[in-house]
Design a protein around this motif. Structure first.
Motif, PDB file in Angstrom:
ATOM      1  N   VAL A 272      -3.715  31.041  24.138  1.00 46.10           N
ATOM      2  CA  VAL A 272      -4.453  31.494  25.321  1.00 46.10           C
ATOM      3  C   VAL A 272      -3.913  32.815  25.838  1.00 46.10           C
ATOM      4  O   VAL A 272      -4.672  33.714  26.229  1.00 46.10           O
ATOM      5  N   GLU A 273      -2.588  32.965  25.831  1.00 44.82           N
ATOM      6  CA  GLU A 273      -1.990  34.200  26.347  1.00 44.82           C
ATOM      7  C   GLU A 273      -2.307  35.407  25.473  1.00 44.82           C
ATOM      8  O   GLU A 273      -2.370  36.528  25.969  1.00 44.82           O
TER       9      GLU A 273
ATOM     10  N   ARG B 284       6.165  31.126  31.650  1.00 43.92           N
ATOM     11  CA  ARG B 284       7.204  31.921  30.989  1.00 43.92           C
ATOM     12  C   ARG B 284       6.592  33.054  30.167  1.00 43.92           C
ATOM     13  O   ARG B 284       7.139  34.165  30.117  1.00 43.92           O
ATOM     14  N   LEU B 285       5.456  32.795  29.547  1.00 45.47           N
ATOM     15  CA  LEU B 285       4.830  33.808  28.705  1.00 45.47           C
ATOM     16  C   LEU B 285       4.295  34.985  29.505  1.00 45.47           C
ATOM     17  O   LEU B 285       4.053  36.061  28.937  1.00 45.47           O
ATOM     18  N   LYS B 286       4.090  34.797  30.818  1.00 48.35           N
ATOM     19  CA  LYS B 286       3.618  35.902  31.646  1.00 48.35           C
ATOM     20  C   LYS B 286       4.604  37.070  31.632  1.00 48.35           C
ATOM     21  O   LYS B 286       4.198  38.228  31.768  1.00 48.35           O
ATOM     22  N   SER B 287       5.878  36.774  31.481  1.00 47.83           N
ATOM     23  CA  SER B 287       6.896  37.828  31.466  1.00 47.83           C
ATOM     24  C   SER B 287       7.504  38.023  30.071  1.00 47.83           C
ATOM     25  O   SER B 287       8.530  38.676  29.934  1.00 47.83           O
ATOM     26  N   TYR B 288       6.873  37.461  29.071  1.00 54.11           N
ATOM     27  CA  TYR B 288       7.397  37.565  27.700  1.00 54.11           C
ATOM     28  C   TYR B 288       7.085  38.942  27.122  1.00 54.11           C
ATOM     29  O   TYR B 288       5.980  39.475  27.284  1.00 54.11           O
ATOM     30  N   ASP B 289       8.041  39.526  26.434  1.00 55.47           N
ATOM     31  CA  ASP B 289       7.869  40.846  25.822  1.00 55.47           C
ATOM     32  C   ASP B 289       7.367  40.661  24.387  1.00 55.47           C
ATOM     33  O   ASP B 289       8.142  40.356  23.479  1.00 55.47           O
ATOM     34  N   TRP B 290       6.071  40.857  24.196  1.00 55.14           N
ATOM     35  CA  TRP B 290       5.477  40.636  22.883  1.00 55.14           C
ATOM     36  C   TRP B 290       5.898  41.691  21.858  1.00 55.14           C
ATOM     37  O   TRP B 290       5.702  41.516  20.656  1.00 55.14           O
ATOM     38  N   SER B 291       6.488  42.796  22.348  1.00 48.35           N
ATOM     39  CA  SER B 291       6.947  43.817  21.407  1.00 48.35           C
ATOM     40  C   SER B 291       8.102  43.300  20.538  1.00 48.35           C
ATOM     41  O   SER B 291       8.349  43.819  19.449  1.00 48.35           O
ATOM     42  N   LEU B 292       8.802  42.278  21.020  1.00 47.38           N
ATOM     43  CA  LEU B 292       9.862  41.672  20.212  1.00 47.38           C
ATOM     44  C   LEU B 292       9.288  41.057  18.939  1.00 47.38           C
ATOM     45  O   LEU B 292       9.901  41.137  17.870  1.00 47.38           O
ATOM     46  N   ASN B 293       8.118  40.447  19.044  1.00 47.68           N
ATOM     47  CA  ASN B 293       7.464  39.878  17.872  1.00 47.68           C
ATOM     48  C   ASN B 293       7.058  40.978  16.894  1.00 47.68           C
ATOM     49  O   ASN B 293       7.212  40.841  15.672  1.00 47.68           O
ATOM     50  N   GLU B 294       6.548  42.085  17.437  1.00 45.39           N
ATOM     51  CA  GLU B 294       6.131  43.184  16.579  1.00 45.39           C
ATOM     52  C   GLU B 294       7.341  43.799  15.860  1.00 45.39           C
ATOM     53  O   GLU B 294       7.263  44.145  14.669  1.00 45.39           O
ATOM     54  N   ALA B 295       8.456  43.923  16.592  1.00 49.27           N
ATOM     55  CA  ALA B 295       9.670  44.451  15.972  1.00 49.27           C
ATOM     56  C   ALA B 295      10.163  43.531  14.860  1.00 49.27           C
ATOM     57  O   ALA B 295      10.611  43.981  13.799  1.00 49.27           O
TER      58      ALA B 295
ATOM     59  N   ASN C 216      12.644  25.695  34.640  1.00 46.31           N
ATOM     60  CA  ASN C 216      11.545  26.653  34.740  1.00 46.31           C
ATOM     61  C   ASN C 216      11.529  27.403  36.064  1.00 46.31           C
ATOM     62  O   ASN C 216      10.643  28.204  36.312  1.00 46.31           O
ATOM     63  N   LYS C 217      12.482  27.109  36.941  1.00 47.14           N
ATOM     64  CA  LYS C 217      12.626  27.789  38.228  1.00 47.14           C
ATOM     65  C   LYS C 217      11.371  27.685  39.084  1.00 47.14           C
ATOM     66  O   LYS C 217      11.074  28.567  39.891  1.00 47.14           O
ATOM     67  N   GLY C 218      10.597  26.602  38.868  1.00 48.48           N
ATOM     68  CA  GLY C 218       9.459  26.340  39.732  1.00 48.48           C
ATOM     69  C   GLY C 218       8.314  27.322  39.599  1.00 48.48           C
ATOM     70  O   GLY C 218       7.448  27.392  40.459  1.00 48.48           O
ATOM     71  N   ARG C 219       8.249  28.107  38.532  1.00 50.02           N
ATOM     72  CA  ARG C 219       7.201  29.107  38.429  1.00 50.02           C
ATOM     73  C   ARG C 219       5.916  28.500  37.923  1.00 50.02           C
ATOM     74  O   ARG C 219       5.889  27.580  37.137  1.00 50.02           O
ATOM     75  N   LEU C 220       4.818  29.060  38.398  1.00 47.21           N
ATOM     76  CA  LEU C 220       3.492  28.660  37.962  1.00 47.21           C
ATOM     77  C   LEU C 220       2.811  29.876  37.347  1.00 47.21           C
ATOM     78  O   LEU C 220       3.215  31.016  37.557  1.00 47.21           O
ATOM     79  N   PRO C 221       1.723  29.654  36.596  1.00 47.04           N
ATOM     80  CA  PRO C 221       1.036  30.778  35.986  1.00 47.04           C
ATOM     81  C   PRO C 221       0.588  31.780  37.038  1.00 47.04           C
ATOM     82  O   PRO C 221       0.002  31.431  38.054  1.00 47.04           O
TER      83      PRO C 221
END
Length: 256
Positions: free
Chosen positions: A82-83, A145-156, A249-254
């Protein structure tokens, strides 16, 4: 601020004071719901010797473990998909529908579906039903968590020659691991505590009776300290698991 704090205290008192009273009465020696006869652990001992309660607790544990495992895997993969996909309002509505739909409506729908496909009711049907609504919760927690995930790490990682599978297990999963574990803990708690959907999809017989169903069966004949003790144990376990999930998860929501 004083007024707000006063209202906050009143709300917490309204919500948790009855629970506190129930927990205190689970240590009541007299066995009376209103008269205190001294402190005792007698009812917890009787709880551990009741074969029906032990059987129901084992059924709840089996259902929760399987439902958690399946919903965690599927919910995590769903969150990743979804992300990375194009935003869609209708898809978001479908994702969160199991969290919003009343349990009684979802229970009737699942029972009708199982009847339509002639699927035998029992622990397997409860597991499948719990996976349905647990998926949405796991997906929501992982997406936070994926909201702040750096997808460039996957590309690297891919540029350095790693396959998609290696990238997922060596890069993505370790970084989102705490949120995945938090989603699993939340799913486990929801499955352990769930009653309505399990009641509709369990079928007949003690072999598919979960702990909340056993509590309901016992409470129809009156509230006893044994029931209070069982409720106290369930609430204690649920509280510890929810606290651990929030810490992870520090109580975070999407979107936050």
């Amino acid at each position: 601020m004083r007024a707000l704090n006063g209202w906050l205290l009143a709300v917490y008192g309204f919500l948790y004071l009855p629970i506190a009273v129930l927990m205190v009465l689970s240590f009541n020696r007299s066995g009376m719901p209103t008269a205190w006869g001294g402190f005792s652990l007698e009812w917890y001992g009787k709880l551990a010797e009741n074969p029906k309660i032990l059987s129901a607790a084992w059924n709840s544990l089996v259902v929760a473990v399987w439902a958690t495992a399946i919903s965690t895997v599927l919910g995590t993969l769903l969150a990743l998909g979804v992300e990375r996909a194009r935003p869609s309002t209708s898809r978001e509505a479908l994702l969160f529908a199991p969290m919003i739909i009343p349990d009684i409506v979802l229970a009737i729908a699942l029972l009708s579906f199982f009847t339509l496909i002639k699927f035998s009711l029992g622990l397997r049907s409860i597991v499948m039903a719990h996976v349905v609504f647990n998926l949405a919760f796991v997906c929501a927690v992982v997406r936070a968590r994926l909201k702040s995930y750096d997808w460039s790490l996957n590309e690297a990682s891919r540029d350095l020659g790693a396959t998609a599978t290696v990238t997922f297990f060596r890069i993505t999963l370790p970084l989102i691991g705490p949120s995945v574990l938090a989603g699993a803990l939340l799913a486990f708690t929801l499955s352990i505590d769930e009653f309505i959907i399990a009641y509709f999809t369990a079928g007949a017989g003690q072999s598919s009776t979960t702990l909340p169903m056993q509590i309901y069966a016992m409470i129809r004949f009156g509230v006893t300290p044994e029931i209070n003790a069982m409720a106290t144990v369930v609430m204690g376990v649920s509280f510890v698991i929810i606290l651990a999930a929030q810490r992870l998860n520090k109580g975070r929501l999407p979107g936050t």
